[in-house]
Design a protein around this motif. Sequence first.
Motif, PDB file in Angstrom:
ATOM      1  N   GLU A  86     -68.861  56.753 -37.149  1.00 22.58           N
ATOM      2  CA  GLU A  86     -69.716  56.431 -38.072  1.00 22.58           C
ATOM      3  C   GLU A  86     -71.252  56.536 -37.906  1.00 22.58           C
ATOM      4  OE1 GLU A  86     -70.772  55.616 -42.040  1.00 22.58           O
ATOM      5  OE2 GLU A  86     -68.765  56.096 -41.348  1.00 22.58           O
ATOM      6  N   ASN A  89     -71.988  59.941 -37.626  1.00 20.46           N
ATOM      7  CA  ASN A  89     -72.124  60.753 -38.826  1.00 20.46           C
ATOM      8  C   ASN A  89     -73.724  60.335 -39.514  1.00 20.46           C
ATOM      9  OD1 ASN A  89     -69.557  61.992 -38.661  1.00 20.46           O
ATOM     10  ND2 ASN A  89     -68.574  60.376 -39.685  1.00 20.46           N
ATOM     11  N   THR A  92     -76.288  62.438 -37.585  1.00 17.64           N
ATOM     12  CA  THR A  92     -76.084  63.875 -38.108  1.00 17.64           C
ATOM     13  C   THR A  92     -76.623  63.873 -39.645  1.00 17.64           C
ATOM     14  OG1 THR A  92     -74.156  64.138 -36.881  1.00 17.64           O
ATOM     15  CG2 THR A  92     -74.554  65.688 -38.788  1.00 17.64           C
ATOM     16  N   ARG A  93     -76.712  62.969 -40.425  1.00 17.93           N
ATOM     17  CA  ARG A  93     -77.273  62.996 -41.625  1.00 17.93           C
ATOM     18  C   ARG A  93     -78.730  62.833 -41.585  1.00 17.93           C
ATOM     19  NH1 ARG A  93     -72.520  59.908 -43.305  1.00 17.93           N
ATOM     20  NH2 ARG A  93     -73.484  57.993 -43.015  1.00 17.93           N
TER      21      ARG A  93
END
Length: 300
Positions: A86, A89, A92-93
């Motif tokens: 998580e 992620n 990355t966002r």
Amino acid sequence: MKVHANQIDTSPKWRSLIRDFKRLIAISLIIAVCAGLMYAFTFRGGLSTDNGDWGTFGDFMGGVLNPIFGFAGLMALLLTISMQSEELNNSTRELRNSAEALKEQGESLKKQNFENTFFQLIKLHNDIVNDIDLVGLNNKQTRGRDCFRVFYERLRAVYNNKWDMGISERDKIRISFERVYHKSEGDLGHYFRNLYSLLRFVDERGKSKEDKQFYARIIRSQLSVYETGMLFYSGLYGKGKDKFKPLAEQHALFDNLDSSILLNGDNHRDIYAAGAFSNREAGTTNSSSSSVNAACDTAQ
């Protein structure tokens, strides 16, 4: 929007998982205590000094607790992997959002640089117009945009002279414009070159067709009626025919032109392709321009 790693710890999803994991640890400890008490009540007696008894007790506790703690360890490992995934992620966002923000910032900077240059050229155009001055009879001085009324009246006077019967209408316009231009080349040459540079800048640096039309309208708004008339006929002379005229047709420079200003009214509109007079046609008439001019020459 930025996503920080500590948001994982405070999100409802992760609070629920950590709470469940803590419950699992508490249940495991309770089971361990219960197993110890059960063993004590089943095999009553004091603490043994026999290694074999302790070995038997250890085997009992290990058999009861090892699966439980093994399961708890597996859950802890899965929770750690899930949290790391998580967090990856979210990172990355965040990077993607940062890249998009940088791209938008770059586009905004490009537009800002474009508009700064554009309005500097507009200012230069107006400065060039304001610096033009003419001295007529009785030392009467004419300055700025009023000079273009004088230039246009000279053009009309030459055009209305008597001409040889065999001369074409196009040659008549060209020769008339040449005579007026050469008499005031210092002022008109500077003016035409700058306006051509302004149109070319919009054509080459404008981002979209809509943007180009918007900035072309700003250019048109700077032009007086007599400036428009002089520009119209400059498209038949010298470099204006090959460079200025296609840009005028591409960006509807003569949109809403009053034909009464032309030397021969609507009969001269055919000098330019339809795109020069309408944004609806602008940008699609370059190929037709040559055929229109050829047809005019043939008719003449």
